[in-house]
Design a protein around this motif. Sequence first.
Motif, PDB file in Angstrom:
ATOM      1  N   TYR A 193       0.815  -1.209   0.000  1.00 57.84           N
ATOM      2  CA  TYR A 193       0.000   0.000   0.000  1.00 57.84           C
ATOM      3  C   TYR A 193       0.852   1.264   0.000  1.00 57.84           C
ATOM      4  O   TYR A 193       0.483   2.269  -0.567  1.00 57.84           O
ATOM      5  CB  TYR A 193      -0.941   0.014   1.217  1.00 57.84           C
ATOM      6  N   ALA A 242      -8.159  12.578   4.358  1.00 55.19           N
ATOM      7  CA  ALA A 242      -7.719  11.180   4.466  1.00 55.19           C
ATOM      8  C   ALA A 242      -8.464  10.525   5.625  1.00 55.19           C
ATOM      9  O   ALA A 242      -8.340  10.926   6.767  1.00 55.19           O
ATOM     10  CB  ALA A 242      -6.220  11.116   4.710  1.00 55.19           C
ATOM     11  N   PRO A 296      -9.683   6.535   7.150  1.00 60.62           N
ATOM     12  CA  PRO A 296      -9.481   5.100   6.947  1.00 60.62           C
ATOM     13  C   PRO A 296     -10.744   4.418   6.439  1.00 60.62           C
ATOM     14  O   PRO A 296     -11.859   4.778   6.803  1.00 60.62           O
ATOM     15  CB  PRO A 296      -9.116   4.583   8.341  1.00 60.62           C
ATOM     16  N   ARG A 297     -10.535   3.458   5.574  1.00 57.64           N
ATOM     17  CA  ARG A 297     -11.627   2.612   5.099  1.00 57.64           C
ATOM     18  C   ARG A 297     -11.029   1.256   4.750  1.00 57.64           C
ATOM     19  O   ARG A 297      -9.862   1.149   4.394  1.00 57.64           O
ATOM     20  CB  ARG A 297     -12.349   3.221   3.903  1.00 57.64           C
ATOM     21  N   ILE A 298     -11.833   0.230   4.879  1.00 59.76           N
ATOM     22  CA  ILE A 298     -11.383  -1.116   4.546  1.00 59.76           C
ATOM     23  C   ILE A 298     -11.709  -1.385   3.089  1.00 59.76           C
ATOM     24  O   ILE A 298     -12.825  -1.149   2.638  1.00 59.76           O
ATOM     25  CB  ILE A 298     -12.065  -2.164   5.441  1.00 59.76           C
ATOM     26  N   HIS A 322      -7.764  -4.849   3.598  1.00 58.16           N
ATOM     27  CA  HIS A 322      -6.661  -3.983   4.014  1.00 58.16           C
ATOM     28  C   HIS A 322      -7.170  -2.555   4.106  1.00 58.16           C
ATOM     29  O   HIS A 322      -8.241  -2.235   3.595  1.00 58.16           O
ATOM     30  CB  HIS A 322      -5.467  -4.093   3.053  1.00 58.16           C
ATOM     31  N   LEU A 323      -6.399  -1.712   4.763  1.00 56.78           N
ATOM     32  CA  LEU A 323      -6.813  -0.330   4.963  1.00 56.78           C
ATOM     33  C   LEU A 323      -6.372   0.570   3.822  1.00 56.78           C
ATOM     34  O   LEU A 323      -5.264   0.433   3.301  1.00 56.78           O
ATOM     35  CB  LEU A 323      -6.235   0.212   6.271  1.00 56.78           C
ATOM     36  N   HIS A 324      -7.224   1.490   3.473  1.00 56.83           N
ATOM     37  CA  HIS A 324      -6.900   2.604   2.589  1.00 56.83           C
ATOM     38  C   HIS A 324      -7.181   3.873   3.377  1.00 56.83           C
ATOM     39  O   HIS A 324      -8.052   3.892   4.235  1.00 56.83           O
ATOM     40  CB  HIS A 324      -7.779   2.587   1.331  1.00 56.83           C
ATOM     41  N   PHE A 325      -6.442   4.899   3.097  1.00 59.80           N
ATOM     42  CA  PHE A 325      -6.637   6.183   3.765  1.00 59.80           C
ATOM     43  C   PHE A 325      -6.834   7.265   2.715  1.00 59.80           C
ATOM     44  O   PHE A 325      -6.042   8.173   2.576  1.00 59.80           O
ATOM     45  CB  PHE A 325      -5.431   6.512   4.650  1.00 59.80           C
ATOM     46  N   GLU A 326      -7.891   7.140   1.976  1.00 63.95           N
ATOM     47  CA  GLU A 326      -8.147   8.091   0.903  1.00 63.95           C
ATOM     48  C   GLU A 326      -9.643   8.309   0.777  1.00 63.95           C
ATOM     49  O   GLU A 326     -10.429   7.412   1.039  1.00 63.95           O
ATOM     50  CB  GLU A 326      -7.576   7.572  -0.413  1.00 63.95           C
ATOM     51  N   MET A 361      -0.490  10.126   3.113  1.00 66.13           N
ATOM     52  CA  MET A 361      -0.527   8.862   3.841  1.00 66.13           C
ATOM     53  C   MET A 361       0.724   8.032   3.555  1.00 66.13           C
ATOM     54  O   MET A 361       1.267   7.399   4.465  1.00 66.13           O
ATOM     55  CB  MET A 361      -1.780   8.076   3.460  1.00 66.13           C
ATOM     56  N   SER A 388       3.364   6.955   6.483  1.00 61.44           N
ATOM     57  CA  SER A 388       3.801   5.575   6.717  1.00 61.44           C
ATOM     58  C   SER A 388       5.318   5.486   6.813  1.00 61.44           C
ATOM     59  O   SER A 388       5.845   4.752   7.657  1.00 61.44           O
ATOM     60  CB  SER A 388       3.307   4.661   5.596  1.00 61.44           C
TER      61      SER A 388
END
Length: 181
Positions: free
Chosen positions: A6, A92, A94-96, A104-108, A124, A128
């Motif tokens: 990611y 941003a 979090p969403r699965i 997995h997580l996305h931050f968008e 993001m 990280s």
Amino acid sequence: MDFSHYTTKPVELAVELTNTKGIIKDELADPDQLLQFLEEYRPLWEGVAKSPKKSDLPAVQELRASLREVFESEDEDEAANRVNRLLDSYGAAPRISTHSGTPHLHFEPTRTSMVCWLGAITAMGLASVIVEHGIDRFGVCESGTCVDVYVDTSRNRSRRHCSNTCSTREAVAAYRKRKTD
């Protein structure tokens, strides 16, 4: 050093976007250049963000300047504050996601403007790196003729140039200077 799946592309995107503004040339000087630049990253944004518009250019140029400030941060507090402002500014959250078959997580943000997506995903990615590896992985090329940024992926954190080209150019210049002294 490996980033997570990611993180890799967003970090690459943050570096490449920042490096579109060099000492001599601006590779995002007009809207067509922006569209061409984003085309390479279509697999990342397609279906998540709205297609880029030519009118996005000024906002993307502003984002690019903000990303450079993260790379140029003096310490982790400064870098973290700058990234946090970007994360807030660009929504941003979090969403699965299950698009790859594994949750997995996305931050968008989803179904949003290209600029918001671009800001969120690049911030993001840099967040990280800071959390997992520290800001000493961020760098600005030490070549006297270059201002490109990079993320140091070497084992011993020894990278000092954005590319082999700049590293070689500096080594040759140093050699020639020693020879004439």
